[in-house]
Design an enzyme around this catalytic site. Structure first.
Site, PDB file in Angstrom:
ATOM      1  N   GLU A 157      26.386 -25.075  17.432  1.00  0.00           N
ATOM      2  CA  GLU A 157      25.675 -26.361  17.534  1.00  0.00           C
ATOM      3  C   GLU A 157      26.557 -27.584  17.260  1.00  0.00           C
ATOM      4  O   GLU A 157      26.162 -28.474  16.514  1.00  0.00           O
ATOM      5  CB  GLU A 157      24.460 -26.356  16.590  1.00  0.00           C
ATOM      6  CG  GLU A 157      23.485 -25.239  16.892  1.00  0.00           C
ATOM      7  CD  GLU A 157      22.366 -25.093  15.867  1.00  0.00           C
ATOM      8  OE1 GLU A 157      22.260 -25.926  14.959  1.00  0.00           O
ATOM      9  OE2 GLU A 157      21.594 -24.123  15.977  1.00  0.00           O
ATOM     10  N   GLU A 267      19.382 -15.919  20.271  1.00  0.00           N
ATOM     11  CA  GLU A 267      18.274 -16.198  19.334  1.00  0.00           C
ATOM     12  C   GLU A 267      16.970 -16.320  20.116  1.00  0.00           C
ATOM     13  O   GLU A 267      16.261 -17.316  20.028  1.00  0.00           O
ATOM     14  CB  GLU A 267      18.565 -17.489  18.557  1.00  0.00           C
ATOM     15  CG  GLU A 267      19.891 -17.450  17.823  1.00  0.00           C
ATOM     16  CD  GLU A 267      20.168 -18.674  16.965  1.00  0.00           C
ATOM     17  OE1 GLU A 267      19.247 -19.456  16.698  1.00  0.00           O
ATOM     18  OE2 GLU A 267      21.329 -18.834  16.558  1.00  0.00           O
TER      19      GLU A 267
HETATM   20  O1  9MR Z   1      16.212 -18.372  10.827  1.00  0.00           O
HETATM   21  C1  9MR Z   1      16.953 -19.271  10.025  1.00  0.00           C
HETATM   22  C2  9MR Z   1      16.023 -19.833   8.950  1.00  0.00           C
HETATM   23  O2  9MR Z   1      15.599 -18.815   8.086  1.00  0.00           O
HETATM   24  C3  9MR Z   1      16.744 -20.926   8.179  1.00  0.00           C
HETATM   25  O3  9MR Z   1      15.836 -21.539   7.291  1.00  0.00           O
HETATM   26  C4  9MR Z   1      17.283 -21.965   9.153  1.00  0.00           C
HETATM   27  C5  9MR Z   1      17.995 -23.057   8.366  1.00  0.00           C
HETATM   28  O4  9MR Z   1      18.983 -23.714   9.042  1.00  0.00           O
HETATM   29  O5  9MR Z   1      18.163 -21.347  10.076  1.00  0.00           O
HETATM   30  C6  9MR Z   1      17.483 -20.415  10.880  1.00  0.00           C
HETATM   31  O6  9MR Z   1      18.334 -19.902  11.867  1.00  0.00           O
HETATM   32  C7  9MR Z   1      18.873 -20.853  12.799  1.00  0.00           C
HETATM   33  C8  9MR Z   1      20.195 -20.311  13.280  1.00  0.00           C
HETATM   34  O7  9MR Z   1      21.028 -20.034  12.204  1.00  0.00           O
HETATM   35  C9  9MR Z   1      20.874 -21.283  14.230  1.00  0.00           C
HETATM   36  N1  9MR Z   1      20.002 -21.654  15.327  1.00  0.00           N
HETATM   37  C10 9MR Z   1      18.667 -22.101  14.961  1.00  0.00           C
HETATM   38  C11 9MR Z   1      17.996 -21.050  14.057  1.00  0.00           C
HETATM   39  C12 9MR Z   1      16.570 -21.442  13.756  1.00  0.00           C
HETATM   40  O8  9MR Z   1      16.559 -22.630  13.023  1.00  0.00           O
END
Ligand code: 9MR
Length: 351
Positions: A157, A267
């Protein structure tokens, strides 16, 4: 709907095409029924949080070391999931080495100060910290768990075109503030140095199907590819049920592949705020046509390394918390039954 422990295996059905993966939280691997579901339907796993920098970096150890360029690491959580994967013959996609989110504030600050207002460390110090961090993680993982990780999310990102004026990058990221856009190739150069043979290096982002963002990502990937730094484009795939634009996903996937990159969908979930009959049917059709599209690309020779769902069952999805409304985005219900969407995806593999 039948129990997900009884349904035919999803990953076996897709074996001719790509790995099928799921993101796991640490608590999931302590639930024997969930472990059974994971091992039955998935042959790749990703940590939802445990391999992110804030799970690995250790402030106390860093201060004790007294080196301005070298942060201390603690691999307890990483090792727990890697041992689980190794013991269950699951491959791992490592998420993530460099990301603006879930990296502690002190990692970017002069004298490791744990304070948002503290000054940033100089660029050369940040780049040295980045190199040391990537080396420490990759060497640890590849030494202690050889053959378990097949791909690395090196940078996540970092591209957000025209966020604060013209430009390709997410300028509000502390990586960008501290080191400018150079952090991106620097991360990939380090990862290339320490990757084991056969491991692929991935750039990962959301909304990678949107034309403006897609074109910005393509520009950056071209630069990385010219130095042979990147192998795979990771399209995250967080979609919204009524707005899933499969044609745009296909166009973007083809454009990334045309650079000579492999693809991963890293994802996948489709936010769906009701589980009434009409929504359940719409979700099934959305997943069916999305899998038909990705399968078609593979049949044409485009290499897709893996399709990873962001969660195993609806009970462990991040979406209800994020959207502040109910969400039923995955193929398996919260009570661990396969949905019509599961059946549709499975049938699509057999066509
Ligand atoms: O699933 C993850 C969630 O538990 C966390 O709170 C969050 C915090 O940044 O990140 C989520 O995973 C993310 C992933 O690492 C990167 N792409 C977006 C995902 C969903 O937010």
């Amino acid at each position: 709907m039948i129990s997900a422990t009884q349904a035919p295996s999803l990953c076996k059905a897709y074996e001719p095409y790509f790995r099928v993966g799921a993101a796991l939280s640490s608590w999931l691997v302590k639930d024997p029924e969930l472990v059974e579901i994971v091992c039955r339907h998935f042959n790749s796993i990703t940590a939802d949080n445990q391999m992110k920098p804030d799970s690995v970096l250790n402030l106390e150890g860093t201060l004790a070391q007294g080196d301005p360029c070298h942060a201390a690491t603690d691999f307890t959580r990483v090792d727990a999931l890697l041992s689980f994967a190794r013991d269950h013959q699951l491959s791992v996609r490592y998420h993530v080495l460099a990301w603006h989110n879930q990296t502690p504030v002190w990692f970017f600050k002069k004298d490791w100060e744990n304070d948002r207002e503290a000054p940033f460390a100089p660029k050369e110090v940040i780049l040295a910290r980045l190199e040391n961090y990537i080396r420490d993680v990759m060497q640890h993982v590849n030494t202690c768990f050889p053959g378990v990780v097949y791909t690395w999310d090196v940078v996540n990102e970092a591209i957000e075109p025209d966020q604060d004026g013209p430009g390709l990058y997410r300028t509000r990221s502390p990586w960008f503030t501290a080191a400018g856009q150079d952090f991106l190739p620097a991360a990939f150069r380090a990862a290339r140095r320490y990757a084991a043979p056969g491991q692929t290096l991935c750039y990962n982002d959301y909304n990678a199907f949107e034309p403006v963002k897609r074109d910005a990502i393509l520009d950056v990937l071209k630069m990385l590819k010219a130095e042979n730094l990147v192998d795979t484009m990771g399209m995250q795939g967080h979609y919204l049920l009524p707005h899933l634009d499969i044609a745009a996903c296909e166009t973007a996937a083809r454009a990334y592949a045309a650079l000579g990159l492999k693809l991963q969908v890293t994802e996948l979930d489709i936010h769906c705020n009701s589980d009434d009959e009409a929504h359940v049917a719409a979700l099934a059709e959305a997943y069916r046509s999305w899998f038909a599209m990705i399968k078609k690309l593979v049949k044409e020779g485009i290499p897709v390394e893996a399709v990873t769902f962001w969660g195993v069952t609806d009970a462990d999805s991040w979406l209800p918390g994020f959207r502040k409304e109910p969400s039923y985005p995955l193929l398996i219900t919260a009570d661990r039954k396969t949905k019509p969407a599961f059946d549709a995806v499975l049938r699509e593999a057999e066509l």
